[in-house]
Scaffold this active site. Structure first.
Site, PDB file in Angstrom:
ATOM      1  N   GLY A  29      -4.121  -3.502   8.312  1.00 37.83           N
ATOM      2  CA  GLY A  29      -4.161  -4.529   9.342  1.00 37.83           C
ATOM      3  C   GLY A  29      -3.538  -3.976  10.603  1.00 37.83           C
ATOM      4  N   SER A  30      -3.472  -4.818  11.626  1.00 38.55           N
ATOM      5  CA  SER A  30      -3.001  -4.313  12.915  1.00 38.55           C
ATOM      6  C   SER A  30      -1.581  -3.761  12.824  1.00 38.55           C
ATOM      7  CB  SER A  30      -3.064  -5.427  13.961  1.00 38.55           C
ATOM      8  OG  SER A  30      -2.324  -6.556  13.532  1.00 38.55           O
ATOM      9  N   GLU A  32      -0.207  -2.101  10.621  1.00 37.85           N
ATOM     10  CA  GLU A  32      -0.099  -0.835   9.883  1.00 37.85           C
ATOM     11  C   GLU A  32      -0.766   0.315  10.627  1.00 37.85           C
ATOM     12  OE1 GLU A  32      -1.242  -3.756   8.296  1.00 37.85           O
ATOM     13  OE2 GLU A  32       0.902  -4.027   7.962  1.00 37.85           O
ATOM     14  N   GLU A  51      -5.575  -7.656  -1.812  1.00 39.43           N
ATOM     15  CA  GLU A  51      -4.380  -6.911  -2.179  1.00 39.43           C
ATOM     16  C   GLU A  51      -4.029  -7.010  -3.660  1.00 39.43           C
ATOM     17  OE1 GLU A  51      -4.773  -8.574   0.571  1.00 39.43           O
ATOM     18  OE2 GLU A  51      -4.287  -7.191   2.207  1.00 39.43           O
ATOM     19  N   HIS A  74      -0.641  -5.187   4.242  1.00 42.04           N
ATOM     20  CA  HIS A  74      -0.645  -5.753   5.596  1.00 42.04           C
ATOM     21  C   HIS A  74       0.347  -6.908   5.692  1.00 42.04           C
ATOM     22  CE1 HIS A  74      -1.789  -7.149   9.426  1.00 42.04           C
ATOM     23  NE2 HIS A  74      -2.641  -8.066   9.055  1.00 42.04           N
ATOM     24  N   HIS A 281       5.494 -15.859 -27.207  1.00 40.55           N
ATOM     25  CA  HIS A 281       4.572 -16.581 -26.332  1.00 40.55           C
ATOM     26  C   HIS A 281       4.742 -18.085 -26.500  1.00 40.55           C
ATOM     27  CE1 HIS A 281       0.120 -17.163 -24.821  1.00 40.55           C
ATOM     28  NE2 HIS A 281       0.978 -17.715 -24.035  1.00 40.55           N
ATOM     29  N   GLY A 398       0.750 -11.166 -19.030  1.00 40.19           N
ATOM     30  CA  GLY A 398      -0.040 -12.317 -19.452  1.00 40.19           C
ATOM     31  C   GLY A 398      -0.893 -12.907 -18.352  1.00 40.19           C
TER      32      GLY A 398
END
Lengths: 522, 522
Positions: A29-30, A32, A51, A74, A281, A398
């Site tokens: 993005g701008s 980066e 992402e 970003h 779980h 999970g």
């Protein structure tokens, strides 16, 4: 005081080169862009279209290479989209060095567009360390610290937020350093464990993911054979740590307290290697181990040692710890009863069991399975045994959405192997954009979609709570072949047993990505 | 003490019914199942196939209904996947009540599968309030508090983590309550602002999203006309707050300090209504307003008041605040120069400008545009003016992935309107799974993909930093028609000007979702 002689960008790329992180997973993005001015030719940028895909690809890549991977996101939005995959990477104990852009320092008081408020807090609690350096010149050293921290056991993600105007500033490059990553267990405690093991009448071994991560495959086999100990896979283990057709392999422990106690009944010592004690779980009650059984845990995770419900816990690298146990002799013991293998499945119905059996029969030697097909996990355990080290990956969290892009990352790291991504339809939809990256990178992954038209694992789980029909579990009108072709991946649909072998053979032989949508009977 | 007379589930569904939140946006998992036992017939479950989609759909729904929306996510992984959309909802100031499952209380010490460690911290800092109640019986009151907090100005998301075993426990239902959401500004300060406005030689008005949110459309028009004030849209405003073909509409302020000063040059009073002072995208220097200009801000956001770079800030509901200003008379002033409108675009090249012009010409009355096409934003300002209140939504955060699912949510809320989703190809890929929900709900959204085969806004931005070719901005081999049909959405590709009007007319007339992939010249 050393002169500030290089730009932050030069220092960072130098550091990344030194530690072998020349693949950058990201979506730019701008905030980066200035990082990528004069992008060095010996670096590679791997683009993911969301992402969650970017971080899961990096996770698979890091696990398959057994070292950290580098990620650039970003600003707040990129990190935000990635938090689910970051949670999984944290639970997977995968070393990731994650960076994200931030707005220019001078305009932060005005909460600008794309501003990441409290940037170091955003990925918490699923990072081991997180920082936005107070000065541009501290960025390279922060990244070195992020790398060394990510690599400490247990490995995990770290995060550095970098304001966009930092890259062109001058700094002093950080010195080259070495930091050890292996800790040997306390010798006297390992000796005590060895005495307990030797004295046991009927010991069992429970193996977890850290056995695979620490490369202790041969050591566990030697220890189990010497002690004639049945070997169980720990509940929901994310890696394979023992040959699943070995006569001593007893099976997979369920993530349920009472059932674990029932499976381990009759043993007097439980040696847990590289796993928590235990991963549950569902809610359970009563003791955690059979009455009169002792428990010894070897783990490289101090937190897992501290919170284990029972027993003696020894913090150690698994390979070193098991080698210490191998220094002691074993008494003569009878072999445990060999487990009953599942009978073969006839080609009369296209079930997930038949599919998994045929994958097992046709997969090339050395294949790696990356799995996220929750409702077929049990069938996989019976019909698709993992036989070699580092041949199985699933997510430890999970969550859904990891498997498809993780398979892409594994394939990028292991061009010598066929990667088979075994994915539920619901799972695949979570990160369907990852197919684009597989096509872009021309990676020969075989994506096998076990299409049962819903979140079937959830339907099955509903019975546990006495529910008939939970809302939101049915997935109609999805065409995975079209989704694949739309992103540049060849695809074929299989609806009958007779079509399966040919499709599998073709996908396994291909040198490009192929998706097989298998419409299974449920 | 009142008796514990109902289950937590009964109390929660009763509360949601009382406050009108009978639509549940979610993606369920095992830790949420007991919430849905005996799912009430007057509730609706809206499934999204990834949580970034779930929250963005809820965001659109909430904005279009101007009240909170309810979201249920799956433990840490579901919240994690949603953090990007949560960031956008926070910046959009959208009231969302978000719940997530947690593992059973009795097994939390063992860090079970799906455990959300520090659950209330995970969505921070992008929630206004976050809680995991210490006892099951406190869950209904926590949700009431979450609703009332989300609705306070500025609105925003709130979060409650609910352990899976809480739903069947008994509790005392919380009492029905009312909490006001409107605050009137300090009368003496509003009077001072009125005096300043009256005394100004050449006042200008800058309108932001809170004008739309507070329903002050007519009031702003009356104020601008009375004072002959040019009206600018605030930088990157996420809503439309003034008729964009009104003679007083001056245009859209850029998110750049020097350029804002240049645009506002010559005025002596800047009245900012419902917007920050100001939102910047790039670093800038020098003064924030022209020399000798005063600034008055009316805002319902105390934080935006506190951090404004210059001027007098008055915290107030916008409608009430503007009405107070309307109580004063205005001096006679000349009308400002009418802005130059863009010339019409001939049908010789299929550019985004031509596309937007034709959408403007052919859209049904009352259409709502949900936009996420960053590289076409400028062209949209020139060729697709918003004329009616509540007819435009975009994200305030600058992140990608909001627009497609937000359009689905808006359409679900406004069945009386045609919703046009204007999406870049990169944007659409972020949340392409949202098309499935549009098909599942049979919503007549027209998805218009401005396919320029890359993150073109980023390529353009690279010039700002003097970069030639940033890595990771090109998107080849994507077929949006196939992606749509694969999820049950009708689709058509347009590659020439002559094909466009017919496709737009058909999509605008359809009573089901239609996607138009427009392959634009760049």
């Amino acid at each position: 005081m050393q002169a500030m002689s290089v730009t932050v960008r030069e220092a960072v790329f130098g550091l990344l080169r030194d530690v072998g992180l020349t693949t950058i997973f990201g979506n730019p993005g701008s905030t980066e862009l200035p990082m990528f001015r004069d992008f060095p030719a010996d670096f590679r940028y791997v683009l993911g279209l969301q992402e969650s895909v970017v971080v899961a690809m990096a996770d698979g890549f890091a696990q398959a290479r057994a070292t950290a991977a580098f990620v650039n996101l970003h600003s707040a939005i990129g990190v935000g989209h990635a938090v689910g995959s970051l949670f999984t990477a944290y639970r997977n104990q995968t070393p990731l060095v994650i960076t994200a852009g931030q707005q220019a320092r001078s305009i932060l008081p005005f909460e600008p567009f794309l501003y990441s408020e409290q940037a170091p807090n955003l990925p918490r609690p699923y990072v081991k360390w997180s920082c936005e350096p107070a000065r541009a010149e501290d960025v390279p050293a922060a990244l070195a610290r992020a790398f060394f921290t990510a690599m400490q056991r247990p490995c995990g993600p770290t995060f550095v937020s970098v304001p966009v105007d930092d890259w062109d500033r001058l700094c002093t490059p950080p010195p080259r350093r070495e930091v050890t990553i292996t800790v040997a267990g306390d010798p006297s405690m390992l000796a005590r464990a060895a005495v307990m093991l030797r004295a046991a009448r009927r010991p069992v071994i429970v193996v977890g993911a850290s056995v695979a991560r620490d490369g202790a495959w041969q050591e566990v086999i030697a220890l189990a054979e010497r002690h004639q100990a049945a070997v169980w896979a720990s509940p929901l283990s994310s890696r394979n740590s023992f040959p699943e057709q070995h006569p001593l392999f007893a099976g997979f422990l369920p993530a349920d307290r009472e059932q674990i106690v029932a499976r381990l009944e009759g043993c007097d010592l439980i040696l847990v290697l590289g796993a928590p004690v235990f991963t549950y779980h569902v809610e359970g009650h009563g003791p955690h181990v059979p009455k009169d059984a002792s428990l010894v845990q070897l783990t490289d995770d101090p937190a897992a040692a501290a919170r284990a419900a029972v027993g003696l816990s020894i913090v150690t690298d698994l390979k070193l710890g098991i080698r210490a146990l191998l220094e002691a002799k074993a008494p003569a013991r009878p072999a445990p009863a060999a487990p009953v293998r599942a009978p073969s499945v006839p080609p009369d119905r296209l079930t997930d069991r038949y599919l998994l059996q045929q994958i097992a029969a046709l997969r090339p030697p050395g294949s790696i399975v990356v799995e996220e097909a929750p409702s077929s996990r049990g069938a996989m355990h019976h019909y698709l045994p993992m036989l070699e080290p580092d041949s199985f990956y699933t997510c430890a969290s999970g969550g859904l959405g990891h498997g498809l892009p993780a398979a892409v990352g594994v394939a990028l790291a292991r061009s010598d192997r066929k990667v088979i991504a075994l994915l539920g339809d619901g799972s695949a939809m979570y990160s369907i954009q990852g197919l684009w990256s597989a096509a872009e990178l021309a990676l020969p992954v075989a994506f096998v979609i076990v299409n049962n038209r819903g979140y079937r694992a959830l339907d099955e789980f509903a019975a546990h709570f006495g529910l008939a029909t939970p809302p939101g579990t049915h997935l109609a009108h999805l065409d995975f072949c079209a989704l694949a072709r739309a992103q540049g991946v060849e695809a074929v649909r299989v609806s009958q047993c007779t079509e399966l072998d040919g499709a599998l053979r073709k996908a396994f032989a291909a040198t490009h990505p192929v998706l097989i949508e298998v419409c299974v009977d449920v």
